[in-house]
Design a protein around this motif. Structure first.
Motif, PDB file in Angstrom:
ATOM      1  N   LYS A 199       0.319  -1.435  -0.515  1.00 52.86           N
ATOM      2  CA  LYS A 199      -0.197  -0.508   0.239  1.00 52.86           C
ATOM      3  C   LYS A 199       0.964   1.337  -0.031  1.00 52.86           C
ATOM      4  O   LYS A 199      -0.071   2.535  -0.300  1.00 52.86           O
ATOM      5  CB  LYS A 199      -0.860  -0.281   1.248  1.00 52.86           C
ATOM      6  N   GLN A 200       2.558   0.880   0.160  1.00 52.62           N
ATOM      7  CA  GLN A 200       2.757   2.610   0.498  1.00 52.62           C
ATOM      8  C   GLN A 200       3.758   2.804  -1.211  1.00 52.62           C
ATOM      9  O   GLN A 200       3.699   2.276  -2.626  1.00 52.62           O
ATOM     10  CB  GLN A 200       4.259   2.073   1.232  1.00 52.62           C
ATOM     11  N   GLU A 201       3.304   4.195  -1.263  1.00 48.58           N
ATOM     12  CA  GLU A 201       3.315   4.704  -2.829  1.00 48.58           C
ATOM     13  C   GLU A 201       4.692   5.367  -2.939  1.00 48.58           C
ATOM     14  O   GLU A 201       5.326   5.176  -4.059  1.00 48.58           O
ATOM     15  CB  GLU A 201       2.084   6.190  -2.867  1.00 48.58           C
ATOM     16  N   ASN A 202       5.281   5.918  -1.549  1.00 46.92           N
ATOM     17  CA  ASN A 202       6.421   6.012  -1.368  1.00 46.92           C
ATOM     18  C   ASN A 202       7.478   4.658  -0.798  1.00 46.92           C
ATOM     19  O   ASN A 202       6.769   4.117   0.054  1.00 46.92           O
ATOM     20  CB  ASN A 202       6.307   6.940  -1.163  1.00 46.92           C
ATOM     21  N   MET A 203       8.636   5.441  -0.938  1.00 44.23           N
ATOM     22  CA  MET A 203       9.727   4.638   0.131  1.00 44.23           C
ATOM     23  C   MET A 203       9.574   5.203   2.310  1.00 44.23           C
ATOM     24  O   MET A 203       8.645   5.881   1.590  1.00 44.23           O
ATOM     25  CB  MET A 203      11.402   5.588   0.396  1.00 44.23           C
ATOM     26  N   PHE A 204       9.812   3.927   2.100  1.00 50.03           N
ATOM     27  CA  PHE A 204       9.056   4.466   4.242  1.00 50.03           C
ATOM     28  C   PHE A 204      10.293   3.754   4.866  1.00 50.03           C
ATOM     29  O   PHE A 204      10.737   3.150   4.819  1.00 50.03           O
ATOM     30  CB  PHE A 204       7.815   3.034   3.562  1.00 50.03           C
ATOM     31  N   THR A 205       9.419   4.523   6.037  1.00 52.63           N
ATOM     32  CA  THR A 205      10.425   3.758   7.453  1.00 52.63           C
ATOM     33  C   THR A 205      10.222   2.390   8.606  1.00 52.63           C
ATOM     34  O   THR A 205       9.200   2.318   7.891  1.00 52.63           O
ATOM     35  CB  THR A 205      11.363   5.327   7.992  1.00 52.63           C
ATOM     36  N   THR A 206      11.050   2.468   9.290  1.00 60.65           N
ATOM     37  CA  THR A 206      11.003   1.025   9.811  1.00 60.65           C
ATOM     38  C   THR A 206      10.004   1.326  10.729  1.00 60.65           C
ATOM     39  O   THR A 206       9.340   0.889  10.876  1.00 60.65           O
ATOM     40  CB  THR A 206      11.797   0.702  10.374  1.00 60.65           C
ATOM     41  N   ASP A 207      10.199   2.384  11.341  1.00 56.52           N
ATOM     42  CA  ASP A 207       9.101   3.448  12.368  1.00 56.52           C
ATOM     43  C   ASP A 207       7.299   2.955  12.153  1.00 56.52           C
ATOM     44  O   ASP A 207       6.618   3.518  12.200  1.00 56.52           O
ATOM     45  CB  ASP A 207       9.585   4.942  12.892  1.00 56.52           C
ATOM     46  N   GLU A 208       7.540   3.504   9.966  1.00 53.68           N
ATOM     47  CA  GLU A 208       5.928   4.505   9.755  1.00 53.68           C
ATOM     48  C   GLU A 208       5.227   2.282   9.096  1.00 53.68           C
ATOM     49  O   GLU A 208       3.743   2.195   9.591  1.00 53.68           O
ATOM     50  CB  GLU A 208       6.285   4.521   8.052  1.00 53.68           C
ATOM     51  N   ILE A 209       5.452   1.593   9.124  1.00 53.57           N
ATOM     52  CA  ILE A 209       5.335   0.318   9.353  1.00 53.57           C
ATOM     53  C   ILE A 209       4.889  -0.124  10.222  1.00 53.57           C
ATOM     54  O   ILE A 209       3.630  -0.436  10.510  1.00 53.57           O
ATOM     55  CB  ILE A 209       6.595  -0.662   8.266  1.00 53.57           C
ATOM     56  N   ALA A 210       6.025   0.210  11.171  1.00 53.52           N
ATOM     57  CA  ALA A 210       5.936  -0.592  12.932  1.00 53.52           C
ATOM     58  C   ALA A 210       4.183   0.323  13.565  1.00 53.52           C
ATOM     59  O   ALA A 210       3.476   0.107  14.020  1.00 53.52           O
ATOM     60  CB  ALA A 210       6.911   0.045  13.635  1.00 53.52           C
ATOM     61  N   SER A 211       4.402   1.573  13.092  1.00 46.57           N
ATOM     62  CA  SER A 211       3.109   1.988  13.663  1.00 46.57           C
ATOM     63  C   SER A 211       1.805   2.201  13.025  1.00 46.57           C
ATOM     64  O   SER A 211       0.196   1.102  13.382  1.00 46.57           O
ATOM     65  CB  SER A 211       3.152   3.351  12.775  1.00 46.57           C
ATOM     66  N   SER A 212       1.825   1.682  11.483  1.00 48.87           N
ATOM     67  CA  SER A 212       0.049   1.013  10.140  1.00 48.87           C
ATOM     68  C   SER A 212       0.233  -0.381  11.213  1.00 48.87           C
ATOM     69  O   SER A 212      -1.187  -1.453  10.976  1.00 48.87           O
ATOM     70  CB  SER A 212       0.793   0.823   9.189  1.00 48.87           C
ATOM     71  N   ALA A 213       1.057  -1.358  11.646  1.00 47.93           N
ATOM     72  CA  ALA A 213       0.867  -2.769  11.524  1.00 47.93           C
ATOM     73  C   ALA A 213       0.212  -2.584  13.618  1.00 47.93           C
ATOM     74  O   ALA A 213       0.256  -3.722  13.556  1.00 47.93           O
ATOM     75  CB  ALA A 213       1.625  -3.910  11.570  1.00 47.93           C
ATOM     76  N   GLY A 214       1.177  -2.094  14.208  1.00 46.50           N
ATOM     77  CA  GLY A 214       0.627  -2.155  15.725  1.00 46.50           C
ATOM     78  C   GLY A 214       1.652  -3.098  16.584  1.00 46.50           C
ATOM     79  O   GLY A 214       1.149  -3.429  17.359  1.00 46.50           O
ATOM     80  N   ILE A 215       3.062  -3.191  15.336  1.00 39.84           N
ATOM     81  CA  ILE A 215       4.240  -4.096  15.960  1.00 39.84           C
ATOM     82  C   ILE A 215       4.908  -3.726  16.400  1.00 39.84           C
ATOM     83  O   ILE A 215       5.319  -2.705  16.176  1.00 39.84           O
ATOM     84  CB  ILE A 215       4.280  -4.889  14.732  1.00 39.84           C
ATOM     85  N   SER A 216       6.057  -3.860  17.047  1.00 40.24           N
ATOM     86  CA  SER A 216       7.122  -3.103  17.930  1.00 40.24           C
ATOM     87  C   SER A 216       7.525  -3.069  16.358  1.00 40.24           C
ATOM     88  O   SER A 216       8.361  -3.491  15.407  1.00 40.24           O
ATOM     89  CB  SER A 216       8.194  -3.656  18.803  1.00 40.24           C
ATOM     90  N   ARG A 217       8.751  -1.645  16.765  1.00 44.58           N
ATOM     91  CA  ARG A 217       9.931  -1.538  15.594  1.00 44.58           C
ATOM     92  C   ARG A 217      11.067  -2.559  15.441  1.00 44.58           C
ATOM     93  O   ARG A 217      11.374  -2.503  14.452  1.00 44.58           O
ATOM     94  CB  ARG A 217      10.520  -0.355  16.152  1.00 44.58           C
ATOM     95  N   VAL A 218      11.859  -3.247  16.842  1.00 41.60           N
ATOM     96  CA  VAL A 218      12.890  -3.796  16.510  1.00 41.60           C
ATOM     97  C   VAL A 218      12.106  -5.054  15.343  1.00 41.60           C
ATOM     98  O   VAL A 218      12.847  -5.676  15.060  1.00 41.60           O
ATOM     99  CB  VAL A 218      12.873  -4.748  17.438  1.00 41.60           C
ATOM    100  N   SER A 219      10.192  -5.433  16.313  1.00 40.21           N
ATOM    101  CA  SER A 219      10.260  -6.693  15.739  1.00 40.21           C
ATOM    102  C   SER A 219       9.969  -6.515  14.022  1.00 40.21           C
ATOM    103  O   SER A 219      10.281  -7.414  13.176  1.00 40.21           O
ATOM    104  CB  SER A 219       8.514  -7.155  16.091  1.00 40.21           C
ATOM    105  N   ILE A 220      10.026  -5.083  13.504  1.00 40.18           N
ATOM    106  CA  ILE A 220       9.578  -4.836  12.604  1.00 40.18           C
ATOM    107  C   ILE A 220      10.446  -4.719  11.565  1.00 40.18           C
ATOM    108  O   ILE A 220      10.803  -5.441  10.454  1.00 40.18           O
ATOM    109  CB  ILE A 220       8.526  -2.941  12.565  1.00 40.18           C
ATOM    110  N   ARG A 221      11.963  -4.463  11.481  1.00 42.76           N
ATOM    111  CA  ARG A 221      12.702  -4.750  11.115  1.00 42.76           C
ATOM    112  C   ARG A 221      13.794  -5.994  10.833  1.00 42.76           C
ATOM    113  O   ARG A 221      13.673  -5.839   9.716  1.00 42.76           O
ATOM    114  CB  ARG A 221      13.724  -3.890  12.356  1.00 42.76           C
TER     115      ARG A 221
END
Length: 234
Positions: free
Chosen positions: A169-191
């Motif tokens: 769903k991401q139209e542009n580049m994204f950061t770990t924090d942005e995906i973590a926020s959308s998924a509701g999962i910790s940044r460490v796990s998302i990475r």
């Protein structure tokens, strides 16, 4: 044992290469050159099987060195490992016989994939006295897909699917924090999940330097139509 010459002007990156090579079976780091001129002297004195070559270096750059390696007919293969990501630079490297091209920054998984694919191709050819077309085709079309499609230890299949759907769903580049926020999962796990996708070559990681503050790493989806993820979530 595959004998390696590293050509890298950054001592820290050179240490990363050394550390990674030590983790791989059947590879041995013989020398590290900080300049192209030094690399040519090494190549003239002894033989290597593989050169890991940077492009951005003082004096003679890596592409010029690659051309010189071919002009002098050194019996050595080359994998380029560089931050140079312009189409023309990559095309030039391939035209002069680079067997693979790794764009910095990179993770061990991509390094491991490149060197082990190289070893497999090399071994396959060395074991053949007469090469049939089917043997050659098989050797030249080694796929960079995992032979084991089980989800790696520590990752969950459902979470993997969720994160991939968010990425699509991401139209542009994204950061770990942005995906973590959308998924509701910790940044460490998302990475961990993002690094796994990167190891499959469906994500790239780039360094962005803002006007203030710390540099930011951003991911980019390389192929939203890739079906490789289906092997892990179905």
């Amino acid at each position: 044992m595959i004998r390696i010459l590293v050509v890298e002007d950054d001592p820290m990156v050179g240490k990363f290469h050394e550390h990674y090579i030590k983790q791989l079976k059947d590879f041995e780091l013989i020398d590290t050159a900080r300049t192209s001129e030094q690399a040519l002297k090494f190549l003239e004195k002894q033989s290597y099987d593989l050169v890991l070559l940077d492009i951005f270096m003082p004096g003679i750059d890596g592409l010029q060195l690659l051309k010189e390696i071919r002009n002098k007919n050194f019996n050595v293969d080359v994998i380029v490992i560089s931050a140079a990501n312009e189409k023309e630079q990559i095309q030039t490297a391939m035209r002069f016989g680079a067997v693979d091209y790794i764009i910095k920054p990179f993770e061990f998984e991509r390094f491991n994939l490149a060197l082990n694919n190289y070893k497999l191709r090399r071994t396959n050819l060395e074991n053949l006295t007469q090469v049939k077309q089917e043997d050659l085709d098989k050797n030249l079309t080694i796929k960079e897909t995992p032979s084991d499609t089980n989800v790696p230890k520590g990752l969950d299949k459902n979470t993997l699917k969720l994160i991939w759907e968010i990425i699509l769903k991401q139209e542009n580049m994204f950061t770990t924090d942005e995906i973590a926020s959308s998924a509701g999962i910790s940044r460490v796990s998302i990475r961990k999940y993002l690094e796994f996708f990167k190891s499959l070559n469906v994500l790239s990681l780039e360094l962005h330097r803002g006007s203030v503050g710390r540099p930011i790493y951003k991911y980019k989806c390389l192929d939203k139509s890739s079906s490789i993820i289906n092997h892990y979530v179905e």
